[in-house]
Design a protein around this motif. Structure first.
Motif, mmCIF file in Angstrom:
data_model
loop_
_atom_site.group_PDB
_atom_site.id
_atom_site.type_symbol
_atom_site.label_atom_id
_atom_site.label_comp_id
_atom_site.label_asym_id
_atom_site.label_seq_id
_atom_site.Cartn_x
_atom_site.Cartn_y
_atom_site.Cartn_z
ATOM 1 N N ILE A 351 8.653 3.970 -4.837
ATOM 2 C CA ILE A 351 7.336 4.555 -4.588
ATOM 3 C C ILE A 351 7.326 5.338 -3.278
ATOM 4 O O ILE A 351 8.077 5.054 -2.349
ATOM 5 C CB ILE A 351 6.221 3.486 -4.536
ATOM 6 N N GLY A 352 6.464 6.351 -3.211
ATOM 7 C CA GLY A 352 6.224 7.098 -1.988
ATOM 8 C C GLY A 352 4.867 6.716 -1.422
ATOM 9 O O GLY A 352 4.149 5.874 -1.989
ATOM 10 N N LYS A 353 4.467 7.317 -0.334
ATOM 11 C CA LYS A 353 3.185 7.006 0.292
ATOM 12 C C LYS A 353 2.040 7.351 -0.652
ATOM 13 O O LYS A 353 2.023 8.399 -1.279
ATOM 14 C CB LYS A 353 3.050 7.755 1.614
ATOM 15 N N VAL A 394 18.395 -9.246 -6.458
ATOM 16 C CA VAL A 394 17.079 -9.084 -5.850
ATOM 17 C C VAL A 394 16.112 -10.029 -6.565
ATOM 18 O O VAL A 394 16.389 -10.506 -7.668
ATOM 19 C CB VAL A 394 16.555 -7.639 -5.951
ATOM 20 N N TYR A 395 14.979 -10.270 -5.913
ATOM 21 C CA TYR A 395 13.931 -11.065 -6.557
ATOM 22 C C TYR A 395 12.778 -10.144 -6.954
ATOM 23 O O TYR A 395 12.227 -9.422 -6.124
ATOM 24 C CB TYR A 395 13.413 -12.174 -5.642
ATOM 25 N N ARG A 396 12.432 -10.184 -8.211
ATOM 26 C CA ARG A 396 11.334 -9.375 -8.755
ATOM 27 C C ARG A 396 10.055 -10.197 -8.699
ATOM 28 O O ARG A 396 9.937 -11.231 -9.365
ATOM 29 C CB ARG A 396 11.672 -8.993 -10.193
ATOM 30 N N THR A 397 9.071 -9.749 -7.912
ATOM 31 C CA THR A 397 7.930 -10.605 -7.577
ATOM 32 C C THR A 397 6.816 -10.613 -8.616
ATOM 33 O O THR A 397 6.082 -11.597 -8.726
ATOM 34 C CB THR A 397 7.300 -10.178 -6.237
ATOM 35 N N GLY A 398 6.625 -9.492 -9.326
ATOM 36 C CA GLY A 398 5.454 -9.388 -10.181
ATOM 37 C C GLY A 398 4.205 -8.983 -9.408
ATOM 38 O O GLY A 398 3.110 -8.891 -9.971
ATOM 39 N N ASP A 399 4.356 -8.712 -8.104
ATOM 40 C CA ASP A 399 3.243 -8.265 -7.259
ATOM 41 C C ASP A 399 3.217 -6.743 -7.184
ATOM 42 O O ASP A 399 4.267 -6.100 -7.078
ATOM 43 C CB ASP A 399 3.378 -8.830 -5.839
ATOM 44 N N LEU A 400 2.028 -6.181 -7.208
ATOM 45 C CA LEU A 400 1.863 -4.734 -7.080
ATOM 46 C C LEU A 400 1.433 -4.393 -5.661
ATOM 47 O O LEU A 400 0.547 -5.044 -5.088
ATOM 48 C CB LEU A 400 0.800 -4.230 -8.067
ATOM 49 N N VAL A 401 2.083 -3.395 -5.078
ATOM 50 C CA VAL A 401 1.773 -2.979 -3.711
ATOM 51 C C VAL A 401 1.664 -1.458 -3.653
ATOM 52 O O VAL A 401 2.224 -0.749 -4.487
ATOM 53 C CB VAL A 401 2.851 -3.461 -2.709
ATOM 54 N N ARG A 402 0.922 -0.995 -2.671
ATOM 55 C CA ARG A 402 0.805 0.446 -2.418
ATOM 56 C C ARG A 402 1.265 0.723 -0.997
ATOM 57 O O ARG A 402 1.057 -0.092 -0.096
ATOM 58 C CB ARG A 402 -0.646 0.897 -2.598
ATOM 59 N N LEU A 403 1.903 1.849 -0.791
ATOM 60 C CA LEU A 403 2.390 2.244 0.526
ATOM 61 C C LEU A 403 1.363 3.177 1.161
ATOM 62 O O LEU A 403 1.007 4.211 0.588
ATOM 63 C CB LEU A 403 3.734 2.953 0.374
ATOM 64 N N ASN A 404 0.849 2.793 2.356
ATOM 65 C CA ASN A 404 -0.148 3.652 2.996
ATOM 66 C C ASN A 404 0.522 4.711 3.877
ATOM 67 O O ASN A 404 1.748 4.774 3.987
ATOM 68 C CB ASN A 404 -1.180 2.818 3.776
ATOM 69 N N GLU A 405 -0.297 5.516 4.528
ATOM 70 C CA GLU A 405 0.228 6.639 5.313
ATOM 71 C C GLU A 405 0.977 6.184 6.559
ATOM 72 O O GLU A 405 1.741 6.947 7.147
ATOM 73 C CB GLU A 405 -0.930 7.580 5.715
ATOM 74 N N ARG A 406 0.797 4.927 6.954
ATOM 75 C CA ARG A 406 1.495 4.379 8.125
ATOM 76 C C ARG A 406 2.821 3.736 7.741
ATOM 77 O O ARG A 406 3.513 3.184 8.594
ATOM 78 C CB ARG A 406 0.623 3.334 8.830
ATOM 79 N N GLY A 407 3.149 3.727 6.459
ATOM 80 C CA GLY A 407 4.370 3.076 6.006
ATOM 81 C C GLY A 407 4.211 1.579 5.830
ATOM 82 O O GLY A 407 5.207 0.847 5.758
#
Length: 511
Positions: A351-353, A394-407
């Protein structure tokens, strides 16, 4: 304490070091007893020797069936000294769940104090904690036995198993090694500068992964761990008075516990000038309640930690360095040292920002897999999806995350909490956060009724439904607005102190 420079390979070396440097410092305390580092080392060795005499071989699981106490902690380290690994079990757990765990685990023994439920453990060797400690020392034999055990241990050996809920109803046991815990304790100590003057106020149960930070950072630094009685979390003013009396200056709690203190305005009545570190994890921290803490203790350091049991405890962290409005979510931050965290889109790209994806972890905190459960292990402990040139677990979490403009990563909810409604993909966590920012709501949880295709908001607070809808209209698009609202006198919590979503789903989402 100086950095260990990678030379340590067994967590017992932490106790040995602290016993040399701070022999009279209290290590663990509860309402009934306390143990100094000198006493902890002595009792750990005695217990380890007696367990080794009873159980042949090494690297066996030993279940600990004891209430949260100093003795329970000593049991963990005694088991480690015997060359085996511990499995902390909830003494209040339903008998059927205990049976499921025992069937999966097949422990070499069950260690406890006057265990009453003989029938439940009838197929296993029962070891009595007090009898083992009261046995003769045989100093020479004990020393030689423990030396031989240590010589044959390596840092990849399991230290403990923690059982978490499984989607099929069968609990999953996450296996964590000495190396993972050592690397984690080193990182925590370095980032938050804990030392021998730190007094942790322990809130979480020992069968919950958040307790790993308290326990092992304590022994690493010659610090003290104060077990806070569970009943005090129903009386916030008395809770803070207890913390003041016992000189607690660092806490790592679930947000529900912090929110109770904020909602009851307990900080208006009891000042905690000694509290310098407030850490939280386990669920989303409501920003409104966190701002109450920050307004009363502006000099304290606050950090949001994030990670599953399968990676020891934490893989991402964010130390608060700016102000947040009540409506803004707190980031879960950036990867810990020597941990790689990345998120991948449904198309398999990084993913990107501004983009959302599923979170993965790789590195030394990642556990060994699930005990006696190769199928579930293979589902989530997988090859790195971004490269195939060499084995890279690797461990696949099942959690969804978003990358903000601050990284920084922002938590977007569980992949299995993401719903498709009115043609839109919706994160239920986003609705919860918006509702939780409303001053008149103490708690909010969101579930989805698949049969009726409705979003249900369950809340605890004084606001009426029309007030809530009017408030949410300024924060959410129309397709995300709850269609059913249920007011409850108190939000149900699970044994770890988090909102019991399974119970809410069963009660309101499946009828």
């Amino acid at each position: 304490m100086e950095k260990w420079n990678g030379t340590i390979r067994n967590v017992l070396e932490y106790i040995e070091h602290s016993a040399r440097e701070y022999p009279s410092n209290p290590a663990f305390r509860d309402d009934k007893t306390q143990v100094t580092y000198s006493e902890l080392l002595q009792q750990t060795r005695r217990l380890g020797y007696q367990i080794a005499k009873k159980i042949s071989g090494m690297r066996n699981p030993i279940a600990v069936f004891m209430d949260k106490s100093v003795e329970c902690l000593i049991s963990f380290f005694g088991i480690a000294a015997s060359g085996n690994f511990y499995v902390c079990m909830d003494t209040q757990m339903a008998p059927e769940r205990i049976r499921k765990i025992l069937n999966s685990l097949q422990p070499a023994a069950v260690l406890g104090k006057s265990i009453q439920n003989e029938k439940l453990f009838s197929d296993y060797l029962i070891l009595d904690y007090e009898e083992l400690l009261a046995a003769g020392t045989e100093e020479g034999k004990q020393q030689e036995c423990l030396k031989n055990i240590r010589r044959n241990m390596i840092d990849a050996d399991p230290l403990y198993i923690l059982y978490t809920s499984g989607s099929t109803g069968i609990p999953k046991g996450s296996v964590i090694s000495h190396r993972s815990v050592i690397d984690y304790a080193e990182w925590v100590s370095r980032i938050f500068q804990f030392d021998e003057k730190t007094v942790f106020g322990s809130q979480t149960p020992f069968y919950f992964s958040m307790s790993v930070l308290d326990i092992f950072t304590t022994i690493r630094n010659g610090a003290a761990l104060q077990i806070i009685p569970k009943k005090l979390f129903s009386f916030p003013v008395k809770l803070l008075e207890y913390m003041k009396e016992t000189h607690v200056n660092a806490i790592y709690w679930v947000p529900s516990a912090l929110s109770i203190v904020a909602d009851w305005q307990a900080l208006d009545y009891v000042a905690l000038p000694q509290l310098h570190t407030v850490l939280f994890a386990g669920e989303v921290m409501p920003t409104r309640q966190l701002n109450v803490w920050r307004s009363h203790l502006p000099e304290a350091r606050y950090a949001n930690l994030f990670g599953p049991t399968e990676i020891t405890d934490i893989g991402l962290y964010y130390i608060l360095d700016r102000e947040f409005s009540d409506e803004e979510p707190i980031p879960i931050g950036v990867p810990c040292e020597n941990i790689d965290a990345f998120a991948v889109t449904e198309e398999g790209k990084l993913i990107g920002k501004g983009e959302t994806g599923e979170l993965y972890f790789r590195g030394s905190f990642v556990g060994c897999g699930y005990y006696n459960n190769p199928e579930k292990t293979q589902e989530v402990f997988i090859q790195n999806p971004l490269q195939s040139s060499y084995p890279d677990p690797v461990y696949r979490t099942g959690d969804l995350v978003r990358l903000n403009e601050r990284g920084e990563y922002l938590y977007q909810g569980r992949k299995d909490f993401q719903i498709k409604h009115m043609g839109y993909r919706i994160e239920l966590g986003e609705i919860e956060h918006a509702a939780g920012s409303f001053q008149k709501l103490e708690r909010a949880a969101c579930i989805y009724h698949t049969g009726k295709d409705k979003i249900i908001l369950i809340y605890q607070g004084t606001a009426g439904k029309e007030e809530i809808m009017a408030y949410l209209k300024d924060l959410l698009p129309a397709y995300m607005m709850p269609e059913v609202m249920v007011q409850v006198p108190a939000m149900p919590l699970n044994a770890n102190g988090k909102i019991d979503r399974k119970r809410l789903q069963e009660q309101y989402g499946e009828t």
